[in-house]
Design an enzyme around this catalytic site. Structure first.
Site, PDB file in Angstrom:
ATOM      1  N   ARG A 111       0.821  -1.210   0.000  1.00  0.00           N
ATOM      2  CA  ARG A 111       0.000   0.000   0.000  1.00  0.00           C
ATOM      3  C   ARG A 111       0.857   1.264   0.000  1.00  0.00           C
ATOM      4  O   ARG A 111       0.471   2.278  -0.583  1.00  0.00           O
ATOM      5  CB  ARG A 111      -0.954   0.010   1.187  1.00  0.00           C
ATOM      6  CG  ARG A 111      -1.903   1.207   1.141  1.00  0.00           C
ATOM      7  CD  ARG A 111      -3.250   0.913   1.691  1.00  0.00           C
ATOM      8  NE  ARG A 111      -4.257   1.839   1.201  1.00  0.00           N
ATOM      9  CZ  ARG A 111      -5.546   1.751   1.493  1.00  0.00           C
ATOM     10  NH1 ARG A 111      -5.982   0.758   2.260  1.00  0.00           N
ATOM     11  NH2 ARG A 111      -6.408   2.625   1.018  1.00  0.00           N
ATOM     12  N   LEU A 125      -9.690   2.707  -2.508  1.00  0.00           N
ATOM     13  CA  LEU A 125      -9.797   1.629  -1.526  1.00  0.00           C
ATOM     14  C   LEU A 125     -10.218   2.170  -0.169  1.00  0.00           C
ATOM     15  O   LEU A 125      -9.952   3.314   0.176  1.00  0.00           O
ATOM     16  CB  LEU A 125      -8.453   0.906  -1.400  1.00  0.00           C
ATOM     17  CG  LEU A 125      -7.914   0.271  -2.691  1.00  0.00           C
ATOM     18  CD1 LEU A 125      -6.463  -0.159  -2.486  1.00  0.00           C
ATOM     19  CD2 LEU A 125      -8.780  -0.908  -3.115  1.00  0.00           C
ATOM     20  N   HIS A 126     -10.870   1.314   0.620  1.00  0.00           N
ATOM     21  CA  HIS A 126     -11.182   1.671   2.005  1.00  0.00           C
ATOM     22  C   HIS A 126      -9.880   1.797   2.786  1.00  0.00           C
ATOM     23  O   HIS A 126      -8.864   1.188   2.436  1.00  0.00           O
ATOM     24  CB  HIS A 126     -12.072   0.591   2.620  1.00  0.00           C
ATOM     25  CG  HIS A 126     -12.744   0.997   3.889  1.00  0.00           C
ATOM     26  ND1 HIS A 126     -12.119   0.905   5.114  1.00  0.00           N
ATOM     27  CD2 HIS A 126     -13.983   1.495   4.130  1.00  0.00           C
ATOM     28  CE1 HIS A 126     -12.952   1.331   6.059  1.00  0.00           C
ATOM     29  NE2 HIS A 126     -14.092   1.693   5.493  1.00  0.00           N
ATOM     30  N   TYR A 127      -9.922   2.598   3.848  1.00  0.00           N
ATOM     31  CA  TYR A 127      -8.695   2.773   4.629  1.00  0.00           C
ATOM     32  C   TYR A 127      -8.330   1.527   5.427  1.00  0.00           C
ATOM     33  O   TYR A 127      -7.173   1.338   5.815  1.00  0.00           O
ATOM     34  CB  TYR A 127      -8.818   3.973   5.571  1.00  0.00           C
ATOM     35  CG  TYR A 127      -9.831   3.810   6.688  1.00  0.00           C
ATOM     36  CD1 TYR A 127      -9.477   3.217   7.902  1.00  0.00           C
ATOM     37  CD2 TYR A 127     -11.142   4.249   6.526  1.00  0.00           C
ATOM     38  CE1 TYR A 127     -10.403   3.064   8.920  1.00  0.00           C
ATOM     39  CE2 TYR A 127     -12.070   4.105   7.539  1.00  0.00           C
ATOM     40  CZ  TYR A 127     -11.705   3.513   8.732  1.00  0.00           C
ATOM     41  OH  TYR A 127     -12.623   3.359   9.736  1.00  0.00           O
ATOM     42  N   ARG A 128      -9.302   0.659   5.681  1.00  0.00           N
ATOM     43  CA  ARG A 128      -8.997  -0.572   6.410  1.00  0.00           C
ATOM     44  C   ARG A 128      -8.306  -1.579   5.499  1.00  0.00           C
ATOM     45  O   ARG A 128      -8.515  -1.585   4.288  1.00  0.00           O
ATOM     46  CB  ARG A 128     -10.274  -1.183   6.982  1.00  0.00           C
ATOM     47  CG  ARG A 128     -10.871  -0.388   8.124  1.00  0.00           C
ATOM     48  CD  ARG A 128     -12.160  -1.000   8.610  1.00  0.00           C
ATOM     49  NE  ARG A 128     -12.712  -0.230   9.709  1.00  0.00           N
ATOM     50  CZ  ARG A 128     -13.964  -0.320  10.132  1.00  0.00           C
ATOM     51  NH1 ARG A 128     -14.796  -1.160   9.530  1.00  0.00           N
ATOM     52  NH2 ARG A 128     -14.391   0.418  11.141  1.00  0.00           N
TER      53      ARG A 128
END
Length: 215
Positions: A111, A125-128
């Protein structure tokens, strides 16, 4: 948040964000039950001789053995084009931005390079994140029988193959660790590994026959 997971694996010339280059990225989307959606995408990006010559010996040997260096030299795909190709595939299965977590093994490293080189993908994308390596480490401490019975890792060091391995590993943990205690017996664990390994062999044959073009 939606149920899909976006699995990404990257190959780089090294791990230094200040100097190393992103040279391969692959992505697969799965549903909540870890079924793969679509064919995925695997893109090799061009890097110049200076970037490739700066690799330490162990990385250079690894990428030479896998054939990646030759593909990098032959590729005409730049980072922006690769990012667009990955997003085109993801958008087929994930309709809303910031809903699907990024999944993979030791995914924070991937990432970081995505955030540096592909900010539009990163922001989609989601932060998780779902890091299968974290589950592995917890099993080593809490469920050693499962940890030592896990499926063997391959040594291809290619992005798409590594994603398939990560998905298979999470399927393994789902069936062995995320169950009521006392959990599976050693023989039951071995049976799960055998079943998943048979499926992995069939998937590898499919990948070889229908591998997406790198551009």
């Amino acid at each position: 948040m939606q149920d899909e997971l976006v699995w990404i694996d990257c190959e780089m010339t090294g791990l230094d964000l200040g100097s190393d280059k992103l040279i391969e990225i692959a992505a697969l989307v799965t549903d909540a039950d870890l079924n793969i959606l679509g064919d995925g995408v695997d893109v090799v990006m061009h890097a110049d001789d200076a970037a490739l010559s700066g690799m330490i010996d162990v990385v250079a040997e690894m990428h030479s053995r896998s054939g990646l260096i030759d593909e990098v030299k032959a590729s005409t795909v730049d980072l922006a084009t690769a990012e667009a190709m990955v997003l085109d595939y993801i958008n087929e299965h994930v309709k809303q931005p910031k809903t699907a977590p990024l999944a993979g093994n030791s995914i924070a490293t991937d990432r970081a390079f995505i955030a540096r080189d592909m900010p539009t993908l990163d922001s989609f994308l989601h932060y998780r994140m779902i890091d299968v390596s974290s589950i592995k480490e917890l099993c080593r401490r809490w469920y050693p029988r499962i940890y030592f019975g896990q499926p063997p890792k391959g040594l291809t060091h290619r992005a798409l193959a590594d994603i398939h391995e990560s998905i298979r590993e999470l399927r393994f943990y789902r069936r062995t660790a995320f169950v009521p205690q006392p959990g599976p017996s050693t023989s039951e664990i071995a049976a799960v590994v055998a079943e998943l390994s048979d499926g992995a062999g069939a998937q590898e044959e499919t990948d070889s026959a229908e591998a997406p073009q790198s551009g």
